[in-house]
Design a protein around this motif. Structure first.
Motif, PDB file in Angstrom:
ATOM      1  N   LEU A 146     -46.847 -49.291   7.457  1.00 38.09           N
ATOM      2  CA  LEU A 146     -47.698 -49.342   6.795  1.00 38.09           C
ATOM      3  C   LEU A 146     -48.697 -48.577   5.639  1.00 38.09           C
ATOM      4  O   LEU A 146     -48.383 -48.653   4.363  1.00 38.09           O
ATOM      5  N   ARG A 147     -48.479 -47.229   6.474  1.00 33.38           N
ATOM      6  CA  ARG A 147     -49.178 -46.360   5.221  1.00 33.38           C
ATOM      7  C   ARG A 147     -48.303 -45.818   4.486  1.00 33.38           C
ATOM      8  O   ARG A 147     -47.272 -45.516   4.850  1.00 33.38           O
ATOM      9  N   ARG A 148     -48.901 -45.230   3.572  1.00 31.90           N
ATOM     10  CA  ARG A 148     -48.091 -43.864   2.394  1.00 31.90           C
ATOM     11  C   ARG A 148     -48.332 -43.652   2.462  1.00 31.90           C
ATOM     12  O   ARG A 148     -47.695 -42.560   1.953  1.00 31.90           O
ATOM     13  N   ASP A 149     -48.436 -42.289   2.631  1.00 30.22           N
ATOM     14  CA  ASP A 149     -48.780 -40.896   3.324  1.00 30.22           C
ATOM     15  C   ASP A 149     -47.605 -40.547   4.490  1.00 30.22           C
ATOM     16  O   ASP A 149     -47.644 -40.713   5.127  1.00 30.22           O
ATOM     17  N   THR A 150     -46.749 -39.679   4.171  1.00 31.33           N
ATOM     18  CA  THR A 150     -46.115 -38.978   4.712  1.00 31.33           C
ATOM     19  C   THR A 150     -47.203 -38.711   6.483  1.00 31.33           C
ATOM     20  O   THR A 150     -45.869 -38.035   7.106  1.00 31.33           O
ATOM     21  N   ILE A 151     -48.086 -38.188   6.246  1.00 31.76           N
ATOM     22  CA  ILE A 151     -48.627 -37.158   7.199  1.00 31.76           C
ATOM     23  C   ILE A 151     -48.608 -38.501   8.339  1.00 31.76           C
ATOM     24  O   ILE A 151     -48.899 -37.955   9.543  1.00 31.76           O
ATOM     25  N   MET A 152     -48.796 -39.305   7.779  1.00 36.03           N
ATOM     26  CA  MET A 152     -49.368 -40.776   8.583  1.00 36.03           C
ATOM     27  C   MET A 152     -48.079 -41.200   8.565  1.00 36.03           C
ATOM     28  O   MET A 152     -48.240 -41.608  10.108  1.00 36.03           O
ATOM     29  N   ILE A 153     -47.389 -41.190   8.449  1.00 34.77           N
ATOM     30  CA  ILE A 153     -45.548 -41.372   9.454  1.00 34.77           C
ATOM     31  C   ILE A 153     -45.322 -40.441   9.991  1.00 34.77           C
ATOM     32  O   ILE A 153     -45.110 -40.924  11.500  1.00 34.77           O
ATOM     33  N   LEU A 154     -45.681 -39.111  10.900  1.00 31.20           N
ATOM     34  CA  LEU A 154     -44.922 -38.274  10.680  1.00 31.20           C
ATOM     35  C   LEU A 154     -46.422 -38.252  12.640  1.00 31.20           C
ATOM     36  O   LEU A 154     -45.877 -38.270  13.332  1.00 31.20           O
ATOM     37  N   MET A 155     -47.718 -38.685  12.324  1.00 32.44           N
ATOM     38  CA  MET A 155     -48.267 -39.144  13.076  1.00 32.44           C
ATOM     39  C   MET A 155     -48.197 -39.646  13.974  1.00 32.44           C
ATOM     40  O   MET A 155     -48.195 -40.735  15.068  1.00 32.44           O
ATOM     41  N   GLY A 156     -47.535 -41.406  12.908  1.00 31.40           N
ATOM     42  CA  GLY A 156     -46.839 -43.170  13.757  1.00 31.40           C
ATOM     43  C   GLY A 156     -45.693 -42.750  14.546  1.00 31.40           C
ATOM     44  O   GLY A 156     -45.364 -42.883  15.417  1.00 31.40           O
ATOM     45  N   ILE A 157     -44.706 -41.727  14.266  1.00 23.72           N
ATOM     46  CA  ILE A 157     -43.725 -41.163  15.133  1.00 23.72           C
ATOM     47  C   ILE A 157     -43.388 -40.606  16.073  1.00 23.72           C
ATOM     48  O   ILE A 157     -43.680 -40.686  17.300  1.00 23.72           O
ATOM     49  N   GLU A 158     -45.170 -39.725  16.620  1.00 22.87           N
ATOM     50  CA  GLU A 158     -45.858 -38.946  17.315  1.00 22.87           C
ATOM     51  C   GLU A 158     -46.432 -40.070  18.440  1.00 22.87           C
ATOM     52  O   GLU A 158     -46.309 -39.663  19.506  1.00 22.87           O
ATOM     53  N   LEU A 159     -47.199 -40.869  18.330  1.00 24.51           N
ATOM     54  CA  LEU A 159     -47.056 -41.721  18.696  1.00 24.51           C
ATOM     55  C   LEU A 159     -45.912 -42.729  19.387  1.00 24.51           C
ATOM     56  O   LEU A 159     -46.875 -43.090  20.715  1.00 24.51           O
TER      57      LEU A 159
END
Lengths: 174, 100
Positions: free
Chosen positions: B24-37
């Motif tokens: 869902l998110r468009r920020d690359t930093i949010m995508i990295l956090m999602g990968i961590e999760l």
């Protein structure tokens, strides 16, 4: 089912769900930090002390500091809401995610009802681990004997990652 | 419902939430956090199954996964700093030039 694990799981689930819809990246980062700490506490409760410590030190310490540092460095204070502009995509994704979760839970239920009792048990039950000197000692012994090659390869991978990060941060792409 | 099953259900829920963050998110930093999760959910599942089967291979695997996750987030964040320096934004839709 122990009540401590239930409470920690509920907190972790709420924080993870809020991470999806939080507006500012720093809120999401703090939610992720909470989830990681709750997971470390669950590891400690089921008796995996070494993994709980590593989770706290590496994940909740190093990686989250790196994330918060990047958010501060890039000055990301603008609230991000444009992913909610198309409600079809937003609610469709959430429905698809919940459908996936339901399917995984159904599969887990099937496994735990029918096949969990017939699983092959290893030799490291609670009493044996206590007799051998505790969780950390058993894991460290296996790490430096049976998994020694993997350990060395991982250290090489970390070295490569450090060099790659420095090169990427210095280079100016045109 | 046993402890083992409860931990597996929590791991499934965390995995779903990580997948939603990545999608869902468009920020690359949010995508990295999602990968961590996502990685954290997989770790929880591995440790739960390994602990309930009286084995230690799962815990060692988690040890390696955490190391690789640290390396991955260091590389990802340096890519992100580069992205911000070149495009002035870290939204995924701003980086559209595929150029070597």
């Amino acid at each position: 089912m122990s009540p401590a694990i239930v409470i920690l799981s509920v907190i972790a689930a709420v924080l993870a769900a809020y991470m999806v819809i939080a507006k500012s990246p720093i809120t999401s980062a703090l939610c992720l930090l909470g989830v990681l700490i709750m997971t470390a506490a669950i590891y400690g409760l089921i008796g995996e002390h070494l993994i709980a410590t590593i989770q706290l030190v590496v994940y909740a310490g190093a990686i989250m500091v790196l994330f918060v540092f990047s958010i501060m460095l890039l000055n990301l204070n603008n609230d991000e809401t444009d992913y909610r502009k198309n409600p079809l995509i937003f609610f469709g994704s959430i429905a698809a995610g919940l459908g996936l979760f339901t399917l995984i839970v159904l599969g887990l239920k099937e496994y735990f009802e029918k096949h969990h009792a017939q699983r092959l048990l290893g030799m490291f039950n609670h009493e044996t681990v206590q007799k051998l000197g505790g969780n950390s000692k058993v894991l460290a012994h296996a790490l430096f004997t049976q998994f020694y090659i993997s350990f060395e390869v991982i250290s090489l991978a970390l070295l490569t990652a450090v060099v790659g990060a420095v090169v990427l941060a210095k280079r100016k792409v045109d | 419902m046993t402890n083992d099953m409860f931990i597996q259900i929590l791991a499934a829920f965390l995995f779903t939430m990580g997948l939603l963050v990545v999608l869902l998110r468009r920020d690359t930093i949010m995508i990295l956090m999602g990968i961590e999760l996502l990685l954290n959910a997989a770790n929880l599942s591995l440790v739960g199954f390994s602990n309930s089967s009286h084995m230690i291979e799962g815990q060692l695997q988690v040890f390696f996964i955490i190391t690789i996750a640290a390396a991955e987030s260091a590389i990802g964040l340096s890519i992100l700093v580069n992205l911000y320096r070149n495009f002035g934004s870290i939204k995924t839709q701003s980086a559209t030039t595929l150029k070597g």
